[in-house]
Design an enzyme around this catalytic site. Structure first.
Site, PDB file in Angstrom:
ATOM      1  CG  ASN A  13      -2.027   1.552   1.247  1.00 17.68           C
ATOM      2  OD1 ASN A  13      -1.170   2.495   0.792  1.00 17.68           O
ATOM      3  ND2 ASN A  13      -2.898   1.033   2.343  1.00 17.68           N
ATOM      4  CD  GLU A  42      -6.535 -15.751   0.232  1.00 19.95           C
ATOM      5  OE1 GLU A  42      -8.156 -16.049   1.161  1.00 19.95           O
ATOM      6  OE2 GLU A  42      -6.079 -16.989  -0.091  1.00 19.95           O
ATOM      7  CG  ASP A  71      -3.907  -6.053   8.765  1.00 17.19           C
ATOM      8  OD1 ASP A  71      -3.853  -5.744   7.555  1.00 17.19           O
ATOM      9  OD2 ASP A  71      -5.091  -6.212   9.801  1.00 17.19           O
ATOM     10  CB  SER A  72      -3.434  -0.250  10.163  1.00 14.21           C
ATOM     11  OG  SER A  72      -3.519   0.067   8.582  1.00 14.21           O
ATOM     12  CG  ASP A 161      -6.154   9.779   5.874  1.00 10.28           C
ATOM     13  OD1 ASP A 161      -5.884   9.135   6.861  1.00 10.28           O
ATOM     14  OD2 ASP A 161      -4.620   9.432   5.609  1.00 10.28           O
ATOM     15  CG  HIS A 186      -3.989   4.423  12.576  1.00  6.52           C
ATOM     16  ND1 HIS A 186      -4.223   5.464  12.233  1.00  6.52           N
ATOM     17  CD2 HIS A 186      -3.982   3.218  12.296  1.00  6.52           C
ATOM     18  CE1 HIS A 186      -3.829   5.821  11.241  1.00  6.52           C
ATOM     19  NE2 HIS A 186      -3.743   3.677  11.510  1.00  6.52           N
TER      20      HIS A 186
END
Ligand code: IMP
Length: 198
Positions: A13, A42, A71-72, A161, A186
């Protein structure tokens, strides 16, 4: 303590990649799965922590590099925590965030007609894992509380966002200067707890 010289930032990302790059010390050499031509595994875990571990261990084993993975996602209380670990998947195959935001608004409309007149509490959560060190993996979680904006605002940032207003602020993350967002979000909170290992 083992000093890290090279690190793989375990994400495909681009928004997350540049944010994590900015958090890491300048002298660490940074690699991305994209540059090494590695697809993401995955995400079969049932929590942010599990998925973060899955990515970090997968990328690290593939490359023999130490890997920091994130991971968020966004949890919305009146949607029982959705989209949660499915935050990325709500954007469909092409990770279209406009589509993901539309889905959030649709789910809120379905849950409560007048939700736009209320404060809809939500939080971003980030679970980080460092895998590939001589010792055990390192884990950390960070959260930022806030509200869902009643409309999309701002073109900065990525993902959700434009619809997230952190508690105590008026602007959405999408309206904030990214450098300001990075210092309160975060990911930063999770990162602060493991900075000493880097
Ligand atoms: P994953 O951790 O790659 O499964 O994806 C997490 C998803 O959560 C992202 O694709 C975004 O949609 C969302 N997300 C996570 N962190 C942020 C953030 O800081 N801003 C906006 N959206 C975020």
């Amino acid at each position: 303590m083992e000093k890290i010289k090279k690190i793989l930032i375990g994400t495909n990302n681009p928004g997350k990649y540049s944010e994590i790059c900015d958090l890491l010390p300048k002298e660490i050499e940074k690699f991305s799965p994209k540059k090494l031509n590695i697809k993401s595994p995955e995400e079969t875990g049932a929590s942010f922590e599990e998925n973060s571990f899955i990515k970090a261990s997968y990328f690290s084993k593939k490359t023999n590099l130490i890997c920091l993975s994130d991971d968020s996602g966004l949890e919305i209380d009146i949607l029982n925590g959705r989209p949660g670990i499915y935050s990325s998947r709500w954007g469909g195959k092409n990770k279209n965030f406009n589509l993901a935001i539309k889905k959030v608004f649709k789910a809120l409309d379905k849950k409560k007609k007048n939700w736009r007149e209320e404060k809809i509490s939500a939080r971003f959560i980030c679970a980080l894992t460092i895998f590939g060190l001589k010792k055990k993996p390192i884990f950390s979680v960070g959260k930022i509380e806030g509200y869902i904006s009643n409309e999309q605002r701002g073109l900065k940032g990525f993902g959700y966002d434009p619809i997230f207003i952190p508690k105590g602020k008026r602007k959405t993350f999408g309206e904030m200067d990214p450098k300001k967002k990075y210092k309160i979000d975060h990911r930063y909170k999770a990162f602060k707890k493991i900075r000493k290992f880097l």
